[in-house]
Design a protein around this motif. Sequence first.
Motif, PDB file in Angstrom:
ATOM      1  N   LEU A 206       0.835  -1.212   0.000  1.00  0.00           N
ATOM      2  CA  LEU A 206       0.000   0.000   0.000  1.00  0.00           C
ATOM      3  C   LEU A 206       0.867   1.257   0.000  1.00  0.00           C
ATOM      4  CD1 LEU A 206      -2.814  -1.015   2.535  1.00  0.00           C
ATOM      5  CD2 LEU A 206      -3.015  -0.795   0.049  1.00  0.00           C
ATOM      6  N   MET A 207       1.988   1.220   0.700  1.00  0.00           N
ATOM      7  CA  MET A 207       2.903   2.361   0.706  1.00  0.00           C
ATOM      8  C   MET A 207       3.562   2.533  -0.658  1.00  0.00           C
ATOM      9  SD  MET A 207       4.588   1.916   4.498  1.00  0.00           S
ATOM     10  CE  MET A 207       5.743   3.291   4.313  1.00  0.00           C
ATOM     11  N   ILE A 208       3.840   1.418  -1.342  1.00  0.00           N
ATOM     12  CA  ILE A 208       4.371   1.494  -2.709  1.00  0.00           C
ATOM     13  C   ILE A 208       3.347   2.183  -3.618  1.00  0.00           C
ATOM     14  CG2 ILE A 208       4.993   0.100  -4.742  1.00  0.00           C
ATOM     15  CD1 ILE A 208       6.249  -1.918  -2.773  1.00  0.00           C
ATOM     16  N   GLY A 209       2.069   1.979  -3.312  1.00  0.00           N
ATOM     17  CA  GLY A 209       0.988   2.626  -4.075  1.00  0.00           C
ATOM     18  C   GLY A 209       0.757   4.065  -3.662  1.00  0.00           C
ATOM     19  N   ASP A 210       1.715   4.656  -2.952  1.00  0.00           N
ATOM     20  CA  ASP A 210       1.684   6.073  -2.576  1.00  0.00           C
ATOM     21  C   ASP A 210       0.667   6.370  -1.474  1.00  0.00           C
ATOM     22  OD1 ASP A 210       2.963   8.512  -2.846  1.00  0.00           O
ATOM     23  OD2 ASP A 210       1.441   9.327  -4.195  1.00  0.00           O
ATOM     24  N   MET A 211       0.387   5.395  -0.636  1.00  0.00           N
ATOM     25  CA  MET A 211      -0.438   5.635   0.537  1.00  0.00           C
ATOM     26  C   MET A 211       0.487   5.955   1.706  1.00  0.00           C
ATOM     27  SD  MET A 211      -3.326   3.127   2.312  1.00  0.00           S
ATOM     28  CE  MET A 211      -4.695   3.448   1.206  1.00  0.00           C
ATOM     29  N   SER A 212       0.113   6.864   2.570  1.00  0.00           N
ATOM     30  CA  SER A 212       0.963   7.241   3.700  1.00  0.00           C
ATOM     31  C   SER A 212       1.151   6.055   4.649  1.00  0.00           C
ATOM     32  CB  SER A 212       0.343   8.412   4.463  1.00  0.00           C
ATOM     33  OG  SER A 212      -0.810   7.991   5.174  1.00  0.00           O
ATOM     34  N   PHE A 213       2.220   6.093   5.441  1.00  0.00           N
ATOM     35  CA  PHE A 213       2.486   5.006   6.389  1.00  0.00           C
ATOM     36  C   PHE A 213       1.298   4.805   7.323  1.00  0.00           C
ATOM     37  CE2 PHE A 213       3.851   4.064  10.789  1.00  0.00           C
ATOM     38  CZ  PHE A 213       4.227   2.747  10.613  1.00  0.00           C
ATOM     39  N   TYR A 214       0.745   5.891   7.834  1.00  0.00           N
ATOM     40  CA  TYR A 214      -0.361   5.784   8.788  1.00  0.00           C
ATOM     41  C   TYR A 214      -1.584   5.126   8.144  1.00  0.00           C
ATOM     42  CZ  TYR A 214      -4.187   7.140  11.851  1.00  0.00           C
ATOM     43  OH  TYR A 214      -5.297   7.108  12.649  1.00  0.00           O
ATOM     44  N   ASP A 215      -1.985   5.601   6.959  1.00  0.00           N
ATOM     45  CA  ASP A 215      -3.152   5.025   6.287  1.00  0.00           C
ATOM     46  C   ASP A 215      -2.895   3.583   5.857  1.00  0.00           C
ATOM     47  OD1 ASP A 215      -4.764   7.261   6.553  1.00  0.00           O
ATOM     48  OD2 ASP A 215      -4.089   8.166   4.672  1.00  0.00           O
ATOM     49  N   ALA A 216      -1.664   3.320   5.391  1.00  0.00           N
ATOM     50  CA  ALA A 216      -1.318   1.958   4.979  1.00  0.00           C
ATOM     51  C   ALA A 216      -1.399   1.001   6.160  1.00  0.00           C
ATOM     52  CB  ALA A 216       0.087   1.931   4.373  1.00  0.00           C
ATOM     53  N   LEU A 217      -0.911   1.429   7.319  1.00  0.00           N
ATOM     54  CA  LEU A 217      -0.966   0.599   8.529  1.00  0.00           C
ATOM     55  C   LEU A 217      -2.412   0.299   8.900  1.00  0.00           C
ATOM     56  CD1 LEU A 217       0.258  -0.725  11.063  1.00  0.00           C
ATOM     57  CD2 LEU A 217       0.286   1.544  12.135  1.00  0.00           C
ATOM     58  N   ASN A 218      -3.245   1.332   8.942  1.00  0.00           N
ATOM     59  CA  ASN A 218      -4.651   1.143   9.315  1.00  0.00           C
ATOM     60  C   ASN A 218      -5.378   0.211   8.352  1.00  0.00           C
ATOM     61  OD1 ASN A 218      -5.909   3.054  11.621  1.00  0.00           O
ATOM     62  ND2 ASN A 218      -4.140   4.053  10.703  1.00  0.00           N
ATOM     63  N   HIS A 219      -5.184   0.414   7.062  1.00  0.00           N
ATOM     64  CA  HIS A 219      -5.909  -0.406   6.092  1.00  0.00           C
ATOM     65  C   HIS A 219      -5.374  -1.836   6.023  1.00  0.00           C
ATOM     66  CE1 HIS A 219      -7.366   3.575   4.764  1.00  0.00           C
ATOM     67  NE2 HIS A 219      -8.428   2.896   4.386  1.00  0.00           N
ATOM     68  N   ALA A 220      -4.100  -2.015   6.282  1.00  0.00           N
ATOM     69  CA  ALA A 220      -3.558  -3.377   6.350  1.00  0.00           C
ATOM     70  C   ALA A 220      -4.146  -4.116   7.551  1.00  0.00           C
ATOM     71  CB  ALA A 220      -2.031  -3.341   6.450  1.00  0.00           C
ATOM     72  N   LEU A 221      -4.251  -3.424   8.685  1.00  0.00           N
ATOM     73  CA  LEU A 221      -4.824  -4.029   9.892  1.00  0.00           C
ATOM     74  C   LEU A 221      -6.265  -4.467   9.661  1.00  0.00           C
ATOM     75  CD1 LEU A 221      -3.532  -1.532  12.635  1.00  0.00           C
ATOM     76  CD2 LEU A 221      -2.732  -3.871  12.286  1.00  0.00           C
ATOM     77  N   THR A 222      -7.047  -3.601   9.023  1.00  0.00           N
ATOM     78  CA  THR A 222      -8.473  -3.896   8.875  1.00  0.00           C
ATOM     79  C   THR A 222      -8.784  -4.788   7.672  1.00  0.00           C
ATOM     80  OG1 THR A 222      -8.822  -1.792   7.712  1.00  0.00           O
ATOM     81  CG2 THR A 222      -9.163  -1.796  10.076  1.00  0.00           C
ATOM     82  N   THR A 223      -7.884  -4.837   6.696  1.00  0.00           N
ATOM     83  CA  THR A 223      -8.089  -5.751   5.564  1.00  0.00           C
ATOM     84  C   THR A 223      -7.856  -7.189   5.992  1.00  0.00           C
ATOM     85  OG1 THR A 223      -7.362  -4.087   3.964  1.00  0.00           O
ATOM     86  CG2 THR A 223      -7.381  -6.366   3.213  1.00  0.00           C
ATOM     87  N   MET A 224      -6.726  -7.450   6.660  1.00  0.00           N
ATOM     88  CA  MET A 224      -6.406  -8.819   7.065  1.00  0.00           C
ATOM     89  C   MET A 224      -7.382  -9.334   8.113  1.00  0.00           C
ATOM     90  SD  MET A 224      -4.233  -9.878   5.074  1.00  0.00           S
ATOM     91  CE  MET A 224      -4.392 -11.495   5.824  1.00  0.00           C
ATOM     92  N   ALA A 225      -8.014  -8.423   8.830  1.00  0.00           N
ATOM     93  CA  ALA A 225      -9.026  -8.830   9.814  1.00  0.00           C
ATOM     94  C   ALA A 225     -10.391  -9.011   9.164  1.00  0.00           C
ATOM     95  CB  ALA A 225      -9.126  -7.775  10.910  1.00  0.00           C
ATOM     96  N   THR A 226     -10.493  -8.716   7.865  1.00  0.00           N
ATOM     97  CA  THR A 226     -11.766  -8.641   7.138  1.00  0.00           C
ATOM     98  C   THR A 226     -12.763  -7.802   7.936  1.00  0.00           C
ATOM     99  OG1 THR A 226     -12.655 -10.729   8.040  1.00  0.00           O
ATOM    100  CG2 THR A 226     -11.447 -10.853   5.948  1.00  0.00           C
ATOM    101  N   GLY A 227     -12.280  -6.623   8.373  1.00  0.00           N
ATOM    102  CA  GLY A 227     -13.104  -5.747   9.196  1.00  0.00           C
ATOM    103  C   GLY A 227     -13.689  -4.583   8.433  1.00  0.00           C
TER     104      GLY A 227
END
Length: 511
Positions: A206-227
Amino acid sequence: MRKTKLFNYHLIISIIGILLVINSMFMLFCLPFSLYYNEDNWVAITAAALINGIIGGGSFYYSQKKSPSKDLKKKDGYLIVTLGWIFISFFGGLPYLLSGDIPSLTDAFFETLSGYSTTGASVLTDIEAVGKGILLWRSLTQWIGGMGIIVLTVAILPILGIGGMQLFVAEAPGISPDKLQPRIKETAKRLWWVYLGLTFTEMILLMIGDMSFYDALNHALTTMATGGFSTKNSSAAAMSPFIQYVIIIFMFIAGTNFTLNYYLFKGRFKDILKNEEFKYYASIVGGSTLLLSCIVFFALSTEGGKDFWEVIYAEWGSSIVLLERAEKSFRDVLFQVISIITTTGYVSADYTGWTTFATMWIFVLMFIGGMAGSTAGGVKIVRHIILQKNSFLELKRQLHPSAIIPVRFNHMAVSQSITYNVLGFIIAYFLTYALGILVMAAMGLDLLTAMGSVATCLGNIGPGLGTVGPVDNFAHLPDGAKWFLSFMMLLGRLELTTVIIIFTPYFWKKV
């Protein structure tokens, strides 16, 4: 003669205390983000973490002194899991309450349980106005709940001399949790390492896709949780195609049995491809995407009453326009199909604005769910497979009443007890759903909203239909509806049995 206690109450209090301590530690992880972004809510996060830590640590210390017994019975496991989820949701809502971002106890509990249960239903009307530290805690509740805070605790309990199998089964009460290692502690550890590795990988992409570290962290957390909790008001709608495709891939992985994800790390691709449930999972996603993509592409091309073939003929020379429209239709549909079937709940398009047929197809997908052993909610695909096979075999048994024809799954005979378990679960699921609609209708909700809200909360999905659709939220619902839907979320996350069994008379009787 010494009386046998119905429950090991001190051990139950001890383990719930451990859960609150774990809650406290995760809250403290959010503290540096509040300080970095110069937010006042660091005080609320610190206070919430201290309350969780003091009450949790005190409960553990008190119960250990009162009774050193480590004998954990099956009944204790059911009670610990149900009460544990309720307690961490109450105490997990403290950052919202103390910061003032969600001043209502009802809303704070709803948002927190929605997080832990990975439902993703929200009462926040302006997400981007909430502090970064609080939003990270919101995302963390989903990440913790995705794999299961009890499963995390199971990895810790052997250190204290307490067995964890009863808790593992109570929190993951599917057909049978696959064990990667003979010891349940090692299984829990490996599941969490796979979970952590996939989360980190998605964050980097997600960071490679130009998403900020903070947003990438949040979306990675909630994607893998299927939340499906997002840091953006528009969820995934405003994200670039690259980022949407990354999220699509990891939603699909998160909806896959984590044993197969473990095989992925090991390079055992044949074991993944020959898995019957995985074949069904991929086929449902692929078939639904192909069908709905054509429908949405047709709908886009005929907006304003235009004739489809005239539009195609007129724009044939401008193939780029057609390709862009086709790609967008495909991406929007693929994203929403995977988001719904894996019960993630991210939104990239308003599926209620598609045709009636497409909207109803999405609604049907809410009752399918991901694979057993994944972070996805819902009925689970393996149950649908067994139900379907048993239904066809019943017809065959009518012709050959003396023949013994077992249901087979992955080339192995499924025991009759498992088949009955599946039938019982599906009946209970849809009866609960029907009862839920009646309760919500009695609270004054219209039929579409009642159907959509119960379906999405019981299935731990997030967006529903009616006034709780993909572009709306749950803030406007009455408090009674929010408490009831919170109960539906808990039922769905613990797959009915663990919660319902506590309300039966024989659970409270000595055997």
